[in-house]
Design an enzyme around this catalytic site. Structure first.
Site, short mmCIF file in Angstrom:
data_model
loop_
_atom_site.label_atom_id
_atom_site.label_comp_id
_atom_site.label_asym_id
_atom_site.label_seq_id
_atom_site.Cartn_x
_atom_site.Cartn_y
_atom_site.Cartn_z
CE LYS A 23 -2.77 2.78 3.17
NZ LYS A 23 -1.70 3.81 3.29
CB CYS A 121 -5.20 7.17 9.52
SG CYS A 121 -5.76 5.83 8.47
#
Length: 440
Positions: A23, A121
């Site tokens: 990722k 996040c």
């Protein structure tokens, strides 16, 4: 997309999972394709939300994308790169922070770029000032708008620069690499991040025709070139996902073979895993992580930039630490707000104390800033089911591990965020024998 699970815990996870491209590399490799004058092909691409977001963003800018999820092969043709509508960029970016990395390539190709207000996040400040300062060093003019940030390149293009990063930020290092490769002249970057994903991005840029030298002491020299071509590259495997499944095996008393896990990029994690008492069988095509059936050992762990213990590894491992006999300590030095996920663990029966002090051998940069960045975990504590709402990507997967470890039923909401970085994680859980029900 799955958003809630009802999990029946207390059963060991056993079986095999496969990990594909990282990722932390694949979306950046997709952005790099904007720098090329010919199509690029990226292999080992996972089906994760971040890939979908970047696909939408580059398509908005005129890049033709073809993705074959079964083979994991993705092709990108930047021949017709064009400007995109600001509102469309905002709508497609969602909570991703990737758009900031498009700026360098777009400034080279189109002379201007735009990014919306950025999400991501909530694990710390993660300011974009590093990125904006880097782009200004190359000569970009940055303007704050009500809807985001607009940038323009000077009429004669971006120029190489001497850039020093006060902290070896991965994102800022990527920004320098993507902006410097086609900037006129030489760029000298000191204080650079040297994570494996950074090295893989450098390998991609070199395939495209870039001239990049990695020196000692976190120094990277980039000599700008007039043109880059497309690339063909196989992304390195996701070491974060691999470590997460390893922690899941340890916490649940299970046995998981992670096909695709690569020893060389996980050596620090593997050492810690083994010191905790976890079992390892390291093979060429993957790594078997298993609980040996004996008591787990408490440990002191301090996160750090590569080659240290990665911050993304600590949250899943903390769940396993609740099942170790004795007192473990984790000192987080990368993100100042990464222990919020432990509130749910405490409600599930874990004994976790969060402290503002640096519980490590040295005072880190958060030591005098009033951040709760150290944790004391006392075990072994039995966990019980609870209602949990996922706070962020790694914390969310940690909550899934905790629910699988706990006795009883847990209702976990907000799990769709986990799809940002864990490919088909619900299917993988099912294949490992997890007992759960999809609620929505």
């Amino acid at each position: 997309m799955t958003s809630a699970l009802r999990i029946e815990g207390g059963n060991p996870l056993t079986g095999e999972v496969k990990v594909r491209g990282a990722k932390n590399l694949v979306p950046k490799a997709m952005v790099a394709a904007l720098l090329g004058s010919t199509p690029s092909t990226l292999r080992n691409v996972p089906e994760i939300k971040d890939v979908q977001v970047v696909t939408s963003l580059v398509e908005l800018h005129g890049v033709a994308v073809h993705n074959d999820p079964k083979t994991g092969e993705l092709t990108m043709d930047p021949t017709n790169v064009s400007l995109a509508n600001h509102a469309d960029i905002d709508a497609h970016a969602g909570d991703s922070r990737i758009p900031i990395l498009l700026c360098g390539p777009l400034l080279h190709t189109l002379g201007e770029a735009f990014i919306p207000d950025l999400g991501g996040c909530r694990i710390g400040d993660r300011p974009i000032n590093y990125h904006l300062r880097v782009l200004e060093e190359f000569g970009a003019k940055v303007e704050k708008l009500p809807t985001g940030i607009s940038m323009r390149a000077p009429s004669d293009g971006l120029k190489g620069a001497k850039i020093h990063l006060e902290y070896p930020s991965v994102g800022a290092t990527e920004q320098v690499l993507l902006a410097a490769t086609r900037a006129e002249g030489k760029t000298e970057l000191t204080g650079a991040a040297i994570e494996p994903e950074i090295m893989d991005l450098i390998a991609i840029l070199q395939k495209m025709g870039a001239i990049i030298t990695v020196e000692t002491d976190r120094q990277i020299i980039i000599e700008g070139v007039d043109e880059l071509k497309g690339y063909t590259h196989t992304a390195l495997p996701d070491r974060n996902e691999s470590a997460s499944w390893g922690s899941a095996a340890l916490a649940t008393g299970g046995d998981i073979f992670v096909r695709g896990a690569d020893q060389k990029d996980m050596s620090t994690f593997l050492n810690v895993f083994r010191k905790m008492g976890g079992g390892l069988d390291i093979q060429d095509d993957g790594i078997r992580f298993y609980h040996p059936g004996t008591d787990l050992n408490p440990l002191f762990v301090e996160t750090n930039v590569h080659p240290g213990f990665m911050t993304d590894w600590q949250q899943p491992l903390v769940v396993a630490m609740t099942q170790a006999q004795g007192v473990s300590v984790v000192h987080e030095t990368v993100y100042e707000n990464r222990f919020g996920f432990t509130d749910a663990l405490v409600r599930m029966g874990a004994t976790v104390q969060i402290h503002k002090d640096c519980l490590g051998p040295t005072v880190c940069r958060f030591g005098h800033q009033n951040f709760k960045h150290s944790a004391i975990i006392t075990g072994k504590t039995p966990l019980h089911g609870a209602d949990i709402n996922v706070p962020d990507l790694r914390g969310g997967f940690s909550h899934i591990i905790a629910a699988l470890t706990a006795e009883g039923t847990s209702n976990v909401t907000g799990v769709s965020v986990i799809s940002r970085g864990y490919e088909h994680f619900v299917d993988k859980l099912q294949g490992l024998g997890a007992q759960f029900e999809v609620l929505s």
